[in-house]
Design a protein around this motif. Sequence first.
Motif, PDB file in Angstrom:
ATOM      1  N   PHE A  53       0.865  -1.181   0.000  1.00 22.66           N
ATOM      2  CA  PHE A  53       0.000   0.000   0.000  1.00 22.66           C
ATOM      3  C   PHE A  53       0.898   1.226   0.000  1.00 22.66           C
ATOM      4  O   PHE A  53       1.651   1.446   0.955  1.00 22.66           O
ATOM      5  N   CYS A  94       1.281   4.978   0.441  1.00 21.26           N
ATOM      6  CA  CYS A  94       0.536   6.098   1.032  1.00 21.26           C
ATOM      7  C   CYS A  94       0.578   7.344   0.154  1.00 21.26           C
ATOM      8  O   CYS A  94      -0.428   8.058   0.051  1.00 21.26           O
ATOM      9  N   GLU A 115      -1.912   6.990  -2.624  1.00 23.26           N
ATOM     10  CA  GLU A 115      -3.283   7.041  -2.109  1.00 23.26           C
ATOM     11  C   GLU A 115      -3.674   8.464  -1.732  1.00 23.26           C
ATOM     12  O   GLU A 115      -4.816   8.879  -1.958  1.00 23.26           O
ATOM     13  N   LYS A 173      -4.818  10.328  -4.692  1.00 20.78           N
ATOM     14  CA  LYS A 173      -6.206   9.993  -5.027  1.00 20.78           C
ATOM     15  C   LYS A 173      -7.181  10.710  -4.096  1.00 20.78           C
ATOM     16  O   LYS A 173      -8.218  11.219  -4.531  1.00 20.78           O
ATOM     17  N   ILE A 174      -6.849  10.750  -2.815  1.00 22.59           N
ATOM     18  CA  ILE A 174      -7.755  11.336  -1.822  1.00 22.59           C
ATOM     19  C   ILE A 174      -7.961  12.823  -2.071  1.00 22.59           C
ATOM     20  O   ILE A 174      -9.087  13.314  -2.038  1.00 22.59           O
ATOM     21  N   LEU A 231      -7.062   8.436   4.780  1.00 24.58           N
ATOM     22  CA  LEU A 231      -5.949   7.529   4.485  1.00 24.58           C
ATOM     23  C   LEU A 231      -6.026   6.279   5.361  1.00 24.58           C
ATOM     24  O   LEU A 231      -5.857   5.154   4.862  1.00 24.58           O
ATOM     25  N   GLU A 290      -8.555   3.836   4.131  1.00 23.94           N
ATOM     26  CA  GLU A 290      -8.108   3.071   2.959  1.00 23.94           C
ATOM     27  C   GLU A 290      -7.112   1.983   3.354  1.00 23.94           C
ATOM     28  O   GLU A 290      -7.128   0.877   2.796  1.00 23.94           O
ATOM     29  N   PHE A 328      -7.400  -2.048   2.777  1.00 28.00           N
ATOM     30  CA  PHE A 328      -6.309  -2.809   2.174  1.00 28.00           C
ATOM     31  C   PHE A 328      -5.947  -4.020   3.038  1.00 28.00           C
ATOM     32  O   PHE A 328      -5.783  -5.144   2.532  1.00 28.00           O
TER      33      PHE A 328
END
Length: 202
Positions: free
Chosen positions: A30, A32, A35, A38-39, A92, A95, A99
């Motif tokens: 994953f 960060c 991500e 994306k957030i 975060l 997510e 995951f």
Amino acid sequence: MITLGVHGFMGSGKSYICRILTVLHDIPVFNCDMEVKKIVNDDTDYLRNSLVQLCGHGCYIGLKWNPIHIAELAKKDRTILDKIGAIIEPYLIAEIDRFKLLHKNLPLCVIESALFGKSEALLNTVDKIVLINAPLDIRIKRIMARDPRRGSDEIITLLYNQIAPSIDIDYVIENGDDSLDSDVEGEVQKMVDDLMTYVKRS
């Protein structure tokens, strides 16, 4: 399942280590940073409004996050990235939880981040930490190579914002030597073997 945190400054080579873990050891990772991108581009009104209130309307161009504006703010206010992080953190962590749930039947998964030392909530998502080390000059060269638009002053500012209180480290991998003689893959193998032994004993 054991969750390993891959930790280190920008340019230390965290992503390289994670590629080894994924390609050679089939361990899910994953990322960060990816991500977070994306957030901040999500269409959640509350998140966008909170970020605009903190950073001004320039933090978005239309519906797209504007990192250039954020970099300019960070030059003037070295606390701004921490404040942005505090807004993004609950999204975060949610997510990361998804995951980990997805991979709950595996012996090992990985969370990659430079900010474990700045977030207790993020730190609590992992069981073990590996620190990836590289000298400052090499880290700066690597960052500039992958993003030539960034000047050394901006990079130093970003690296400064990653400085955090020390945390307990379980493994250290030195990744400052890009020569063919470097045995980074061997060091990763030793770590994975140790983690798998730990899983079997648990």
